[in-house]
Motif scaffolding. Structure first.
Motif, PDB file in Angstrom:
ATOM      1  N   GLN A  58       2.927 -12.989   4.509  1.00  0.00           N
ATOM      2  CA  GLN A  58       3.339 -11.753   4.072  1.00  0.00           C
ATOM      3  C   GLN A  58       2.242 -10.535   4.502  1.00  0.00           C
ATOM      4  O   GLN A  58       2.492  -9.668   5.040  1.00  0.00           O
ATOM      5  CB  GLN A  58       3.939 -11.507   2.653  1.00  0.00           C
ATOM      6  CG  GLN A  58       4.628 -10.147   2.579  1.00  0.00           C
ATOM      7  CD  GLN A  58       3.889  -8.747   2.321  1.00  0.00           C
ATOM      8  OE1 GLN A  58       2.473  -9.092   1.656  1.00  0.00           O
ATOM      9  NE2 GLN A  58       4.151  -7.745   2.472  1.00  0.00           N
ATOM     10  N   HIS A  59       1.160 -11.054   4.220  1.00  0.00           N
ATOM     11  CA  HIS A  59      -0.068 -10.149   4.098  1.00  0.00           C
ATOM     12  C   HIS A  59      -0.384 -10.004   5.681  1.00  0.00           C
ATOM     13  O   HIS A  59      -0.726  -8.914   5.873  1.00  0.00           O
ATOM     14  CB  HIS A  59      -1.256 -10.668   3.441  1.00  0.00           C
ATOM     15  CG  HIS A  59      -2.489  -9.998   3.445  1.00  0.00           C
ATOM     16  ND1 HIS A  59      -2.823  -8.672   2.404  1.00  0.00           N
ATOM     17  CD2 HIS A  59      -3.679  -9.712   4.332  1.00  0.00           C
ATOM     18  CE1 HIS A  59      -3.644  -8.103   2.712  1.00  0.00           C
ATOM     19  NE2 HIS A  59      -4.439  -8.626   3.652  1.00  0.00           N
ATOM     20  N   LEU A  60      -0.387 -11.138   6.385  1.00  0.00           N
ATOM     21  CA  LEU A  60      -0.835 -11.244   7.795  1.00  0.00           C
ATOM     22  C   LEU A  60       0.379 -10.269   8.448  1.00  0.00           C
ATOM     23  O   LEU A  60       0.010  -9.464   9.343  1.00  0.00           O
ATOM     24  CB  LEU A  60      -0.615 -12.436   8.223  1.00  0.00           C
ATOM     25  CG  LEU A  60      -1.066 -12.640   9.811  1.00  0.00           C
ATOM     26  CD1 LEU A  60      -2.436 -12.127  10.023  1.00  0.00           C
ATOM     27  CD2 LEU A  60      -1.024 -14.158  10.265  1.00  0.00           C
ATOM     28  N   ILE A  61       1.691 -10.351   8.127  1.00  0.00           N
ATOM     29  CA  ILE A  61       2.494  -9.779   9.141  1.00  0.00           C
ATOM     30  C   ILE A  61       2.745  -8.103   8.822  1.00  0.00           C
ATOM     31  O   ILE A  61       3.203  -7.275   9.658  1.00  0.00           O
ATOM     32  CB  ILE A  61       4.003 -10.390   9.004  1.00  0.00           C
ATOM     33  CG1 ILE A  61       4.568 -10.188   7.618  1.00  0.00           C
ATOM     34  CG2 ILE A  61       3.824 -11.909   9.439  1.00  0.00           C
ATOM     35  CD1 ILE A  61       6.030 -10.906   7.711  1.00  0.00           C
ATOM     36  N   THR A  62       2.263  -7.777   7.659  1.00  0.00           N
ATOM     37  CA  THR A  62       2.173  -6.388   7.409  1.00  0.00           C
ATOM     38  C   THR A  62       0.765  -5.777   7.566  1.00  0.00           C
ATOM     39  O   THR A  62       0.769  -4.509   7.167  1.00  0.00           O
ATOM     40  CB  THR A  62       2.609  -6.257   5.997  1.00  0.00           C
ATOM     41  OG1 THR A  62       1.914  -6.784   4.925  1.00  0.00           O
ATOM     42  CG2 THR A  62       4.051  -6.647   5.705  1.00  0.00           C
ATOM     43  N   GLU A  63      -0.044  -6.380   8.103  1.00  0.00           N
ATOM     44  CA  GLU A  63      -1.480  -5.810   8.229  1.00  0.00           C
ATOM     45  C   GLU A  63      -1.445  -4.476   8.907  1.00  0.00           C
ATOM     46  O   GLU A  63      -2.127  -3.381   8.330  1.00  0.00           O
ATOM     47  CB  GLU A  63      -2.374  -6.900   8.871  1.00  0.00           C
ATOM     48  CG  GLU A  63      -3.871  -6.397   8.886  1.00  0.00           C
ATOM     49  CD  GLU A  63      -4.674  -7.496   9.495  1.00  0.00           C
ATOM     50  OE1 GLU A  63      -6.038  -7.078   9.682  1.00  0.00           O
ATOM     51  OE2 GLU A  63      -4.288  -8.330  10.028  1.00  0.00           O
ATOM     52  N   GLU A  64      -0.746  -4.465  10.272  1.00  0.00           N
ATOM     53  CA  GLU A  64      -0.726  -3.328  11.069  1.00  0.00           C
ATOM     54  C   GLU A  64      -0.081  -2.161  10.362  1.00  0.00           C
ATOM     55  O   GLU A  64      -0.653  -1.109  10.305  1.00  0.00           O
ATOM     56  CB  GLU A  64      -0.449  -3.657  12.531  1.00  0.00           C
ATOM     57  CG  GLU A  64      -0.393  -2.315  13.011  1.00  0.00           C
ATOM     58  CD  GLU A  64      -0.059  -2.765  14.717  1.00  0.00           C
ATOM     59  OE1 GLU A  64      -0.073  -1.674  15.497  1.00  0.00           O
ATOM     60  OE2 GLU A  64       0.295  -3.870  15.145  1.00  0.00           O
ATOM     61  N   ARG A 119       0.882  -1.242  -0.033  1.00  0.00           N
ATOM     62  CA  ARG A 119       0.040   0.137   0.078  1.00  0.00           C
ATOM     63  C   ARG A 119       0.906   1.220  -0.056  1.00  0.00           C
ATOM     64  O   ARG A 119       1.750   1.350   0.872  1.00  0.00           O
ATOM     65  CB  ARG A 119      -0.865   0.191   1.337  1.00  0.00           C
ATOM     66  CG  ARG A 119      -1.835   1.429   1.433  1.00  0.00           C
ATOM     67  CD  ARG A 119      -2.807   1.043   2.348  1.00  0.00           C
ATOM     68  NE  ARG A 119      -3.653   2.433   2.537  1.00  0.00           N
ATOM     69  CZ  ARG A 119      -3.104   3.635   3.380  1.00  0.00           C
ATOM     70  NH1 ARG A 119      -2.158   3.322   4.051  1.00  0.00           N
ATOM     71  NH2 ARG A 119      -3.504   4.704   3.195  1.00  0.00           N
ATOM     72  N   ASP A 120       0.767   2.175  -0.771  1.00  0.00           N
ATOM     73  CA  ASP A 120       1.164   3.436  -0.916  1.00  0.00           C
ATOM     74  C   ASP A 120       0.389   4.654  -0.307  1.00  0.00           C
ATOM     75  O   ASP A 120      -0.748   4.636  -0.614  1.00  0.00           O
ATOM     76  CB  ASP A 120       1.217   3.881  -2.484  1.00  0.00           C
ATOM     77  CG  ASP A 120       2.319   5.262  -2.641  1.00  0.00           C
ATOM     78  OD1 ASP A 120       2.358   5.860  -1.571  1.00  0.00           O
ATOM     79  OD2 ASP A 120       2.407   5.496  -3.705  1.00  0.00           O
ATOM     80  N   ALA A 121       1.005   5.112   0.806  1.00  0.00           N
ATOM     81  CA  ALA A 121       0.072   6.074   1.636  1.00  0.00           C
ATOM     82  C   ALA A 121       0.182   7.336   1.037  1.00  0.00           C
ATOM     83  O   ALA A 121      -0.889   8.090   1.194  1.00  0.00           O
ATOM     84  CB  ALA A 121       0.851   6.151   3.087  1.00  0.00           C
TER      85      ALA A 121
END
Length: 229
Positions: free
Chosen positions: A46-52, A25-27
């Motif tokens: 990867q999706h899980l560990i970068t969720e926050e 995601r690009d803020a």
């Protein structure tokens, strides 16, 4: 609406692009980014560990998220941020590394850099008049009973426990990683951020981030260069 003042490189900086790709995601744009080859972990992990960190966008917290104080407006905050950046000089962190803070991975200084600590303190103090007091619920979310005495005092006085002597610059790349996966994740991040690891990091500007409602993704409202950037 909540606001935050974060350090982030400019939108087109190679580190911003690399981090947006990793976080997916690009803020700046709010768009999802193509992840590419993971080399060591599957996409679900990867999706899980970068969720926050994905929700907050790639950043280092300087003035933690806050609602505006009574009598303050977004225009007032924006004008103050522009004025602040117009009198602060850009500088470089001598070495940034991919490392761990407890169970989290982040880009952190290779060693404490006093000019960075001083700069962060000035941001906290400068924008305190714009911050509404924390609600009881906001304080409770920080688990004050688990904080040290200084951090509890910081939370109540400044709205965030990790300021001044308790400040540790970090640009978060993951949520908490279980110990048995740490070595693998470290290897993945070392490869993906090899172009930036143990290299100088320019502190060249500040981003005004906004959260339109609680739990929504933070996006970059505007980015403001420091002198000389």
């Amino acid at each position: 609406m909540r606001y935050a003042i974060y350090f982030t490189p400019p939108a087109d900086d190679p580190l911003t692009v690399a981090a947006a790709t990793w976080l997916k995601r690009d803020a700046f744009s709010g768009r999802n980014a193509d992840l590419g080859d993971l080399e060591g972990i599957d996409e679900d992990e990867q999706h899980l560990i970068t969720e926050e960190p994905r929700r907050y966008g790639f950043h280092a917290t300087l003035k933690a998220p806050f609602e505006l104080a009574t009598g303050q407006s977004e225009a007032d905050l924006l004008a103050a941020l522009q004025a602040f950046c117009g009198r602060e000089f850009s500088f470089a962190l001598p070495s940034a590394v991919v490392g761990q803070l407890g169970p989290f991975f982040a880009i952190i200084p290779g060693a404490t850099h006093p000019p960075l600590q001083d700069f962060a303190a000035r941001v906290v103090e400068e924008f305190e008049p714009f911050r509404a007091p924390l609600s009881d619920a906001d304080i409770a979310r920080r688990n004050p009973d688990r904080l040290g005495a200084t951090q509890r005092e910081n939370l109540l006085r400044w709205g965030y426990p990790h300021v001044f002597d308790a400040f540790r610059f970090h640009m978060t790349l993951t949520g908490p990683i279980v110990p048995e996966r740490s070595a693998t994740i470290a290897g993945v991040l070392d490869r993906r951020f090899s172009a930036f690891n143990q290299k100088p990091l320019a502190i060249s500007g500040l981003g005004l981030f906004v959260e339109t409602q609680r739990g929504a993704p933070f996006t970059v409202h505007s980015w403001h260069p420091l002198i000389g950037a």
